[in-house]
Design a protein around this motif. Structure first.
Motif, PDB file in Angstrom:
ATOM      1  N   MET A   1       0.821  -1.260   0.056  1.00 22.68           N
ATOM      2  CA  MET A   1       0.042   0.062  -0.009  1.00 22.68           C
ATOM      3  C   MET A   1       0.838   1.230   0.090  1.00 22.68           C
ATOM      4  O   MET A   1       1.804   1.379   0.896  1.00 22.68           O
ATOM      5  CB  MET A   1      -0.694   0.022   1.208  1.00 22.68           C
ATOM      6  N   LEU A   2       0.528   2.281  -1.076  1.00 23.37           N
ATOM      7  CA  LEU A   2       1.219   3.350  -0.994  1.00 23.37           C
ATOM      8  C   LEU A   2       0.790   4.474  -0.056  1.00 23.37           C
ATOM      9  O   LEU A   2      -0.334   4.808  -0.065  1.00 23.37           O
ATOM     10  CB  LEU A   2       1.305   4.067  -2.263  1.00 23.37           C
ATOM     11  N   LEU A   3       1.924   4.824   1.046  1.00 22.85           N
ATOM     12  CA  LEU A   3       1.342   5.751   1.901  1.00 22.85           C
ATOM     13  C   LEU A   3       2.081   7.330   1.675  1.00 22.85           C
ATOM     14  O   LEU A   3       3.335   7.127   1.763  1.00 22.85           O
ATOM     15  CB  LEU A   3       1.625   5.499   3.304  1.00 22.85           C
ATOM     16  N   SER A   4       1.388   8.049   1.277  1.00 27.10           N
ATOM     17  CA  SER A   4       2.049   9.445   0.851  1.00 27.10           C
ATOM     18  C   SER A   4       1.488  10.639   2.037  1.00 27.10           C
ATOM     19  O   SER A   4       2.134  11.757   1.980  1.00 27.10           O
ATOM     20  CB  SER A   4       1.621   9.860  -0.496  1.00 27.10           C
ATOM     21  N   ASP A   5       0.385  10.377   2.504  1.00 25.49           N
ATOM     22  CA  ASP A   5      -0.453  11.579   3.504  1.00 25.49           C
ATOM     23  C   ASP A   5       0.639  11.305   4.804  1.00 25.49           C
ATOM     24  O   ASP A   5       1.049  10.404   5.361  1.00 25.49           O
ATOM     25  CB  ASP A   5      -1.601  11.288   3.826  1.00 25.49           C
TER      26      ASP A   5
ATOM     27  N   VAL B   1       3.949   0.098   2.057  1.00 21.77           N
ATOM     28  CA  VAL B   1       3.860  -0.884   3.272  1.00 21.77           C
ATOM     29  C   VAL B   1       3.275  -2.133   3.009  1.00 21.77           C
ATOM     30  O   VAL B   1       2.093  -2.156   2.323  1.00 21.77           O
ATOM     31  CB  VAL B   1       3.014   0.061   4.317  1.00 21.77           C
ATOM     32  N   TRP B   2       3.799  -3.324   3.350  1.00 23.61           N
ATOM     33  CA  TRP B   2       3.163  -4.458   3.185  1.00 23.61           C
ATOM     34  C   TRP B   2       3.071  -4.971   4.723  1.00 23.61           C
ATOM     35  O   TRP B   2       3.792  -5.184   5.640  1.00 23.61           O
ATOM     36  CB  TRP B   2       4.050  -5.598   2.625  1.00 23.61           C
ATOM     37  N   ALA B   3       1.301  -5.120   5.080  1.00 21.96           N
ATOM     38  CA  ALA B   3       0.963  -5.292   6.468  1.00 21.96           C
ATOM     39  C   ALA B   3       0.061  -6.483   6.161  1.00 21.96           C
ATOM     40  O   ALA B   3      -0.593  -6.440   5.444  1.00 21.96           O
ATOM     41  CB  ALA B   3       0.237  -4.059   7.141  1.00 21.96           C
ATOM     42  N   GLU B   4       0.329  -7.487   7.305  1.00 22.48           N
ATOM     43  CA  GLU B   4      -0.358  -8.611   7.198  1.00 22.48           C
ATOM     44  C   GLU B   4      -0.522  -9.056   8.743  1.00 22.48           C
ATOM     45  O   GLU B   4       0.148  -9.174   9.617  1.00 22.48           O
ATOM     46  CB  GLU B   4       0.161  -9.650   6.659  1.00 22.48           C
ATOM     47  N   ASP B   5      -2.005  -9.414   9.009  1.00 26.41           N
ATOM     48  CA  ASP B   5      -2.340  -9.771  10.493  1.00 26.41           C
ATOM     49  C   ASP B   5      -1.820  -8.861  11.509  1.00 26.41           C
ATOM     50  O   ASP B   5      -1.769  -9.227  12.614  1.00 26.41           O
ATOM     51  CB  ASP B   5      -1.661 -11.198  10.617  1.00 26.41           C
ATOM     52  N   GLY B   6      -2.177  -7.524  11.288  1.00 26.01           N
ATOM     53  CA  GLY B   6      -1.856  -6.399  12.077  1.00 26.01           C
ATOM     54  C   GLY B   6      -0.151  -6.151  12.320  1.00 26.01           C
ATOM     55  O   GLY B   6      -0.074  -5.491  13.217  1.00 26.01           O
ATOM     56  N   GLU B   7       0.666  -6.773  11.562  1.00 26.69           N
ATOM     57  CA  GLU B   7       2.116  -6.547  11.746  1.00 26.69           C
ATOM     58  C   GLU B   7       2.462  -6.261  10.392  1.00 26.69           C
ATOM     59  O   GLU B   7       2.272  -6.681   9.374  1.00 26.69           O
ATOM     60  CB  GLU B   7       2.672  -7.924  12.266  1.00 26.69           C
TER      61      GLU B   7
ATOM     62  N   VAL C   1       8.655  -2.536   4.975  1.00 30.14           N
ATOM     63  CA  VAL C   1       8.413  -1.178   4.775  1.00 30.14           C
ATOM     64  C   VAL C   1       9.426  -0.660   3.940  1.00 30.14           C
ATOM     65  O   VAL C   1      10.482  -0.829   4.272  1.00 30.14           O
ATOM     66  CB  VAL C   1       8.216  -0.310   5.981  1.00 30.14           C
ATOM     67  N   TRP C   2       9.268  -0.148   2.581  1.00 32.48           N
ATOM     68  CA  TRP C   2      10.095   0.478   1.862  1.00 32.48           C
ATOM     69  C   TRP C   2       9.772   1.886   1.757  1.00 32.48           C
ATOM     70  O   TRP C   2       8.668   2.365   1.757  1.00 32.48           O
ATOM     71  CB  TRP C   2      10.038   0.151   0.341  1.00 32.48           C
ATOM     72  N   GLY C   3      10.929   2.870   1.589  1.00 30.56           N
ATOM     73  CA  GLY C   3      10.730   4.306   1.325  1.00 30.56           C
ATOM     74  C   GLY C   3      11.101   4.819   0.071  1.00 30.56           C
ATOM     75  O   GLY C   3      12.057   4.240  -0.554  1.00 30.56           O
ATOM     76  N   CYS C   4      10.504   5.844  -0.493  1.00 31.26           N
ATOM     77  CA  CYS C   4      10.861   6.380  -1.478  1.00 31.26           C
ATOM     78  C   CYS C   4      11.167   7.916  -1.347  1.00 31.26           C
ATOM     79  O   CYS C   4      10.113   8.646  -0.836  1.00 31.26           O
ATOM     80  CB  CYS C   4       9.910   6.210  -2.625  1.00 31.26           C
ATOM     81  N   ARG C   5      12.284   8.565  -1.677  1.00 32.80           N
ATOM     82  CA  ARG C   5      12.465   9.716  -1.441  1.00 32.80           C
ATOM     83  C   ARG C   5      12.124  10.968  -2.395  1.00 32.80           C
ATOM     84  O   ARG C   5      12.222  12.113  -2.186  1.00 32.80           O
ATOM     85  CB  ARG C   5      14.015  10.217  -1.093  1.00 32.80           C
TER      86      ARG C   5
END
Length: 99
Positions: A12-16, A41-47, A51-55
């Motif tokens: 999931m792409l998070l930009s906010d 972000v790859w989250a599964e079962d609440g964990e 997590v990857w970042g892009c600048r």
């Protein structure tokens, strides 16, 4: 790794800001919030699994992605994205002395 390599339904792409801040704080990287305007972000079962970042803004498919979690060791032939790479002499032609 490039953003294009993470084009998968798991990520999931998070930009906010309000979405990125809790993720980075959970990873102990809250002080790096301005450094990472985009997270994948790859989250599964609440964990968090990955997590990857892009600048870069906007994140293009060809832009590099940096693994933030789990922290991976850099391969010997792959320089760390955050570190400067020393100049390597490519043994080209000699320059004149006046240069």
């Amino acid at each position: 790794m490039q953003v294009a390599d993470l084009q998968d339904s798991r990520y999931m792409l998070l930009s906010d800001l309000q979405d990125r801040q809790p993720v980075l704080e959970h990873l102990g990287l809250g002080d790096e919030l301005p450094e990472w305007p985009h997270l994948l972000v790859w989250a599964e079962d609440g964990e968090y699994r990955e997590v990857w970042g892009c600048r870069f803004t906007p994140p293009l498919l060809s832009d590099p992605a940096v693994r933030l979690y789990p922290r991976a060791e850099a391969a010997p032939d792959e320089p760390d994205f955050d570190e400067a790479v020393e100049w390597r002499d490519l043994e080209g032609p000699e320059l004149p002395a006046e240069w």
